[in-house]
Design an enzyme around this catalytic site. Structure first.
Site, PDB file in Angstrom:
ATOM      1  CB  CYS A 242      -0.923  -0.034   1.064  1.00  0.00           C
ATOM      2  SG  CYS A 242      -1.659   1.446   1.568  1.00  0.00           S
TER       3      CYS A 242
ATOM      4  CB  CYS B 171      -3.298   2.634  -1.528  1.00  0.00           C
ATOM      5  SG  CYS B 171      -3.486   0.811  -0.646  1.00  0.00           S
TER       6      CYS B 171
ATOM      7  CE  LYS C 233      -5.424   3.995  -5.712  1.00  0.00           C
ATOM      8  NZ  LYS C 233      -5.784   2.705  -5.784  1.00  0.00           N
TER       9      LYS C 233
ATOM     10  CE1 TYR D 119      -7.131  -1.459  -6.681  1.00  0.00           C
ATOM     11  CE2 TYR D 119      -8.026  -3.505  -6.783  1.00  0.00           C
ATOM     12  CZ  TYR D 119      -7.164  -2.420  -6.144  1.00  0.00           C
ATOM     13  OH  TYR D 119      -6.243  -2.624  -5.167  1.00  0.00           O
TER      14      TYR D 119
ATOM     15  CD  GLU E 189      -7.332   2.123  -8.696  1.00  0.00           C
ATOM     16  OE1 GLU E 189      -8.012   2.196  -8.108  1.00  0.00           O
ATOM     17  OE2 GLU E 189      -6.080   1.711  -8.610  1.00  0.00           O
TER      18      GLU E 189
ATOM     19  CG  HIS F  97     -28.373  22.351  -3.047  1.00  0.00           C
ATOM     20  ND1 HIS F  97     -28.243  21.527  -4.162  1.00  0.00           N
ATOM     21  CD2 HIS F  97     -28.547  23.526  -3.585  1.00  0.00           C
ATOM     22  CE1 HIS F  97     -28.488  22.062  -5.165  1.00  0.00           C
ATOM     23  NE2 HIS F  97     -28.664  23.336  -4.945  1.00  0.00           N
TER      24      HIS F  97
ATOM     25  CD  GLU G   8     -27.849  18.134  -3.360  1.00  0.00           C
ATOM     26  OE1 GLU G   8     -28.759  18.423  -2.551  1.00  0.00           O
ATOM     27  OE2 GLU G   8     -27.120  18.968  -3.964  1.00  0.00           O
TER      28      GLU G   8
HETATM   29  P1  FAD Z   1       1.531  -6.065   1.928  1.00  0.00           P
HETATM   30  O1  FAD Z   1       0.954  -4.902   2.261  1.00  0.00           O
HETATM   31  O2  FAD Z   1       1.573  -6.756   0.557  1.00  0.00           O
HETATM   32  O3  FAD Z   1       2.604  -6.465   2.843  1.00  0.00           O
HETATM   33  C1  FAD Z   1       3.433  -7.634   2.925  1.00  0.00           C
HETATM   34  C2  FAD Z   1       4.842  -7.602   3.077  1.00  0.00           C
HETATM   35  O4  FAD Z   1       5.509  -8.689   3.468  1.00  0.00           O
HETATM   36  C3  FAD Z   1       5.582  -6.871   1.872  1.00  0.00           C
HETATM   37  O5  FAD Z   1       6.798  -5.780   2.438  1.00  0.00           O
HETATM   38  C4  FAD Z   1       6.395  -8.127   1.261  1.00  0.00           C
HETATM   39  O6  FAD Z   1       7.648  -7.699   0.789  1.00  0.00           O
HETATM   40  C5  FAD Z   1       6.761  -8.865   2.719  1.00  0.00           C
HETATM   41  N1  FAD Z   1       6.937 -10.111   2.554  1.00  0.00           N
HETATM   42  C6  FAD Z   1       6.471 -10.832   1.722  1.00  0.00           C
HETATM   43  N2  FAD Z   1       6.919 -12.320   2.072  1.00  0.00           N
HETATM   44  C7  FAD Z   1       7.919 -11.877   2.994  1.00  0.00           C
HETATM   45  C8  FAD Z   1       8.658 -13.252   3.986  1.00  0.00           C
HETATM   46  N3  FAD Z   1       8.538 -14.323   3.530  1.00  0.00           N
HETATM   47  N4  FAD Z   1       9.400 -12.533   5.033  1.00  0.00           N
HETATM   48  C9  FAD Z   1       9.444 -11.215   5.218  1.00  0.00           C
HETATM   49  N5  FAD Z   1       8.856 -10.371   4.366  1.00  0.00           N
HETATM   50  C10 FAD Z   1       8.029 -10.846   3.480  1.00  0.00           C
HETATM   51  N6  FAD Z   1      -5.961  -1.019  -1.408  1.00  0.00           N
HETATM   52  C11 FAD Z   1      -6.928  -0.026  -0.986  1.00  0.00           C
HETATM   53  O7  FAD Z   1      -7.463  -0.387   0.199  1.00  0.00           O
HETATM   54  N7  FAD Z   1      -7.031   1.044  -1.696  1.00  0.00           N
HETATM   55  C12 FAD Z   1      -6.292   1.469  -2.685  1.00  0.00           C
HETATM   56  O8  FAD Z   1      -6.557   2.198  -3.224  1.00  0.00           O
HETATM   57  C13 FAD Z   1      -5.405   0.154  -3.444  1.00  0.00           C
HETATM   58  N8  FAD Z   1      -4.555   0.400  -4.300  1.00  0.00           N
HETATM   59  C14 FAD Z   1      -3.782  -0.401  -4.977  1.00  0.00           C
HETATM   60  C15 FAD Z   1      -3.071  -0.016  -5.987  1.00  0.00           C
HETATM   61  C16 FAD Z   1      -2.108  -0.974  -6.395  1.00  0.00           C
HETATM   62  C17 FAD Z   1      -1.293  -0.674  -7.473  1.00  0.00           C
HETATM   63  C18 FAD Z   1      -2.145  -2.236  -5.502  1.00  0.00           C
HETATM   64  C19 FAD Z   1      -0.969  -3.268  -6.027  1.00  0.00           C
HETATM   65  C20 FAD Z   1      -2.650  -2.412  -4.396  1.00  0.00           C
HETATM   66  C21 FAD Z   1      -3.467  -1.636  -3.970  1.00  0.00           C
HETATM   67  N9  FAD Z   1      -4.540  -1.835  -2.923  1.00  0.00           N
HETATM   68  C22 FAD Z   1      -5.336  -0.919  -2.546  1.00  0.00           C
HETATM   69  C23 FAD Z   1      -4.351  -3.288  -2.034  1.00  0.00           C
HETATM   70  C24 FAD Z   1      -3.421  -2.993  -0.809  1.00  0.00           C
HETATM   71  O9  FAD Z   1      -2.337  -2.544  -1.260  1.00  0.00           O
HETATM   72  C25 FAD Z   1      -3.400  -4.435  -0.317  1.00  0.00           C
HETATM   73  O10 FAD Z   1      -4.686  -4.777   0.007  1.00  0.00           O
HETATM   74  C26 FAD Z   1      -2.524  -4.366   1.098  1.00  0.00           C
HETATM   75  O11 FAD Z   1      -1.348  -3.702   0.923  1.00  0.00           O
HETATM   76  C27 FAD Z   1      -2.409  -5.867   1.832  1.00  0.00           C
HETATM   77  O12 FAD Z   1      -1.863  -5.777   2.853  1.00  0.00           O
HETATM   78  P2  FAD Z   1      -0.928  -6.937   3.355  1.00  0.00           P
HETATM   79  O13 FAD Z   1      -0.612  -6.687   4.809  1.00  0.00           O
HETATM   80  O14 FAD Z   1      -1.653  -8.107   3.117  1.00  0.00           O
HETATM   81  O15 FAD Z   1       0.423  -7.326   2.368  1.00  0.00           O
HETATM   82  P1  NA7 Z   2      -7.782  -8.551 -10.994  1.00  0.00           P
HETATM   83  O1  NA7 Z   2      -8.722  -7.674 -10.543  1.00  0.00           O
HETATM   84  O2  NA7 Z   2      -7.648 -10.081 -10.778  1.00  0.00           O
HETATM   85  O3  NA7 Z   2      -7.665  -8.408 -12.519  1.00  0.00           O
HETATM   86  C1  NA7 Z   2      -6.812  -8.960 -13.561  1.00  0.00           C
HETATM   87  C2  NA7 Z   2      -7.249  -8.593 -14.968  1.00  0.00           C
HETATM   88  O4  NA7 Z   2      -6.093  -9.243 -15.795  1.00  0.00           O
HETATM   89  C3  NA7 Z   2      -8.510  -9.162 -15.310  1.00  0.00           C
HETATM   90  O5  NA7 Z   2      -8.890  -8.252 -16.240  1.00  0.00           O
HETATM   91  C4  NA7 Z   2      -8.145 -10.399 -16.087  1.00  0.00           C
HETATM   92  O6  NA7 Z   2      -9.101 -10.760 -17.188  1.00  0.00           O
HETATM   93  C5  NA7 Z   2      -6.926 -10.213 -16.934  1.00  0.00           C
HETATM   94  N1  NA7 Z   2      -5.911 -11.185 -16.753  1.00  0.00           N
HETATM   95  C6  NA7 Z   2      -5.840 -12.291 -15.866  1.00  0.00           C
HETATM   96  N2  NA7 Z   2      -4.836 -12.975 -16.524  1.00  0.00           N
HETATM   97  C7  NA7 Z   2      -4.526 -12.639 -17.779  1.00  0.00           C
HETATM   98  C8  NA7 Z   2      -3.634 -13.367 -18.838  1.00  0.00           C
HETATM   99  N3  NA7 Z   2      -2.825 -14.086 -18.634  1.00  0.00           N
HETATM  100  N4  NA7 Z   2      -3.669 -12.520 -19.874  1.00  0.00           N
HETATM  101  C9  NA7 Z   2      -4.449 -11.276 -20.167  1.00  0.00           C
HETATM  102  N5  NA7 Z   2      -5.449 -10.663 -19.142  1.00  0.00           N
HETATM  103  C10 NA7 Z   2      -5.284 -11.424 -18.023  1.00  0.00           C
HETATM  104  O7  NA7 Z   2      -6.360  -8.102 -10.653  1.00  0.00           O
HETATM  105  P2  NA7 Z   2      -5.759  -6.596 -10.419  1.00  0.00           P
HETATM  106  O8  NA7 Z   2      -4.161  -6.622 -10.931  1.00  0.00           O
HETATM  107  O9  NA7 Z   2      -6.479  -5.518 -11.032  1.00  0.00           O
HETATM  108  O10 NA7 Z   2      -5.981  -6.602  -8.882  1.00  0.00           O
HETATM  109  C11 NA7 Z   2      -5.349  -7.509  -7.860  1.00  0.00           C
HETATM  110  C12 NA7 Z   2      -6.017  -7.888  -6.980  1.00  0.00           C
HETATM  111  O11 NA7 Z   2      -6.447  -6.771  -6.158  1.00  0.00           O
HETATM  112  C13 NA7 Z   2      -7.368  -8.343  -7.221  1.00  0.00           C
HETATM  113  O12 NA7 Z   2      -7.222  -9.812  -6.914  1.00  0.00           O
HETATM  114  C14 NA7 Z   2      -8.531  -7.620  -6.520  1.00  0.00           C
HETATM  115  O13 NA7 Z   2      -9.234  -8.617  -5.656  1.00  0.00           O
HETATM  116  C15 NA7 Z   2      -7.618  -6.921  -5.490  1.00  0.00           C
HETATM  117  P3  NA7 Z   2     -10.316 -11.782 -16.789  1.00  0.00           P
HETATM  118  O14 NA7 Z   2     -11.396 -11.054 -16.194  1.00  0.00           O
HETATM  119  O15 NA7 Z   2      -9.743 -12.981 -15.865  1.00  0.00           O
HETATM  120  O16 NA7 Z   2     -10.550 -12.219 -18.131  1.00  0.00           O
END
Ligand code: FAD
Ligand code: NA7
Length: 486
Positions: free
Chosen positions: A53, A58, A61, A195, A199, A462, A467
């Protein structure tokens, strides 16, 4: 703890969920350690403490989305009387944005480390692997270490997937790289229409880059499909291109350094084009394999990677899991934080409060944002049947859109309610500016069992866009025009 384990709680993964649990447990008097390690991306990108995040999710982004929205605001401002000496010369500088975003991320990394120190949580910058159900092994700069604990928390989150096609890892990037790219991304192909894909394509287009989204099946699968259609239409209107029903086949590097991407359409036809950047957003995989969960006896779910925990407890009673690593749970930061905090209170604070994963609100930060809470129209119809569901809807005109004559074509809201009685609200969907800010309060109302009667008897503020939810009165069943009177 004397001869007992080294810690009360060892958290593997210092992201949203892990850190929340660690800090809460420590403040309840537990002896806690957090292991956090970031494996560099194939491009070599790495980052600091705090998880997805803060570093590659998040936060960066939202900042890049904001940068794109400011571009729109600059355009709008001229019709509101703001004068620029040379409006054609207004340009965006990727390097300045990247630096500003990375500076903010680094400051959060720093604050996180200080917080852990203040709360007396031991931070270990090493990859944690289970040696057995009671021992975690890690290698840090200081050497190899084994750590024992009463409880373990798996909070390792996930990382982006790469497709199995030639050139994917050599030439492609993911959301793990995009926020810290040295060079501006240029003409970009985003593969995946979840998403994250939308985004990224949205803010890149907003910053002035040519952006194309490759869609395998539908846009925003799992979200309300009428709303998803409006979001992609709004993006198309702003110049994002969509390649529908296509899958990538290969990526090669041309002599001029550009990336030649080949893809196939639904009927097997092959196409190709060159791009400066190819960004995969095809979903994420949980990092359980890397930490050898099987050595602790922890079972993974049907997909082979996630953990199907019950109340965050795995099949091994003293090993828990929170966050993105959980099977069929919303992958969102506040979900991970809330579940982590409640778990710590149950383990160390005599609490019995469980995490409620239902009706979690979320927002897609596409150029025109989409916020929702509760169920989609499809799920409502399937779950309750058409006769038992009332769908209220309306197009609306944000006041601030009039002067710059911004398109209102996709400003739409929908409320899904049970039919009859007080009409309990089942889902609320909003497309428009500040969607997250609009939906958050309604999520609290839904937690209090919001009904259509209560919503309709709420007096609005408003002139706002929120609203519109208090004015909604046209049902789909009535066949009446959901457009506002002009
Ligand atoms: P993470 O935050 O992924 O943390 C896991 C940590 O563990 C990482 O630092 C990783 O490197 C570390 N790790 C992994 N394996 C090991 C290991 N074996 N030993 C030690 N460390 C390890 N969520 C929202 O709510 N709003 C948003 O707008 C949003 N935007 C997003 C945009 C993007 C591009 C992405 C990719 C995600 C977004 N998310 C958003 C999702 C959000 O980031 C995740 O749901 C959240 O970070 C999950 O938290 P977590 O604690 O499960 O894992
Ligand atoms: P999502 O929400 O799992 O979306 C992945 C997208 O990529 C979706 O449109 C898929 O199409 C597409 N997809 C998956 N595999 C392929 C391959 N092999 N080739 C082309 N397109 C593919 O992932 P996000 O990365 O946006 O978000 C990650 C997670 O965060 C997600 O699981 C959410 O729960 C929160 P599809 O619809 O499967 O045909």
């Amino acid at each position: 703890i004397g001869d007992g384990p080294d810690y009360d709680l060892v958290v593997i993964g210092g992201g949203s969920g892990g850190l929340a649990a660690a800090k809460e447990a420590a403040s309840l008097g537990a002896k806690v350690a957090v292991l956090d390690y970031v494996t560099p991306t194939p491009k070599g990108t790495r980052w600091g403490l705090g998880g997805t995040c803060v570093n590659v999710g998040c936060i960066p982004k939202k900042l890049m989305h904001q940068a794109a929205l400011l571009g729109d605001a600059i355009e709008d401002s001229q019709s509101y009387g703001w004068q620029f000496s040379n409006p054609e010369n207004i340009k965006h500088d990727w390097g300045i944005l990247r630096q500003a975003v990375q500076n903010h991320v680094k400051s959060v990394n720093w604050v996180t480390r200080v917080e852990l120190r203040d709360k007396k949580v031991d931070y270990i910058n090493g990859l944690g692997l289970f040696k057995d159900a009671h021992t975690v092994q890690t290698t840090t700069k200081q050497g190899e270490r084994t750590i024992t604990s009463k409880y373990f928390l798996i909070a390792v989150g996930g990382r982006p997937r790469y497709p199995n096609i030639p050139g994917a890892t050599e030439y492609g990037i993911t959301s793990d790289d995009v926020f810290s790219l040295e060079d501006s991304p240029g003409k970009t192909l985003v593969i995946g229409a979840g998403y994250i894909g939308l985004e990224c394509a949205g803010f890149l287009r907003g910053l002035g880059y040519d952006a194309t989204v490759m869609v395998r099946s539908v846009v925003l699968r799992g979200f309300d499909q009428q709303m998803a259609g409006l979001i992609s239409a709004a993006m198309e209107e702003r110049g994002v291109k969509f390649l529908r029903k296509c899958v990538p086949k290969s990526i090669e590097k041309a002599i001029d350094g550009k990336l030649l991407v080949k893809w196939t359409s639904e009927n097997g036809q092959e196409f190709g084009d060159t791009f400066d950047t190819v960004l995969f957003a095809i979903g994420r995989r949980a990092l359980t394999r890397e930490m050898q969960v099987e050595k602790a006896g922890v079972q993974v779910a049907g997909d082979g990677e996630k953990i199907d925990a019950v109340n965050e407890q795995t099949n091994v009673p003293h090993i828990y899991a929170v966050g993105d690593v959980l099977y069929k749970k919303p992958e969102l930061t506040p979900v991970a934080i809330h579940a982590g905090r409640l778990l710590a209170r149950r383990l160390f604070g005599n609490s019995t409060v469980q995490m409620d994963y239902e009706n979690v609100a979320t927002t897609v930060f596409s150029p025109l944002e989409y916020g929702c809470v509760g169920i989609s129209e499809e799920v409502a119809l399937q779950r309750y049947g058409e006769d038992n569901v009332e769908i209220y809807h309306a197009y609306y005109k944000p006041t601030e859109f009039f002067i710059p004559q911004r398109s209102i074509a996709h400003c739409y809201i929908k409320v899904i309610a049970k039919r009859g009685g007080d009409q309990k609200v089942l889902g609320m969907h909003f497309i428009g500016p500040q969607a997250g800010e609009v939906i958050q309060g309604f999520a609290a109302a839904m937690k209090c069992n919001l009904t259509m009667n209560a919503l309709m008897s709420t007096v609005g503020i408003h002139p706002t866009i929120a609203e519109e939810f208090t004015r909604i009165n046209v049902t789909k069943r009535s066949g009446k025009d959901p457009n506002p009177a002009s």
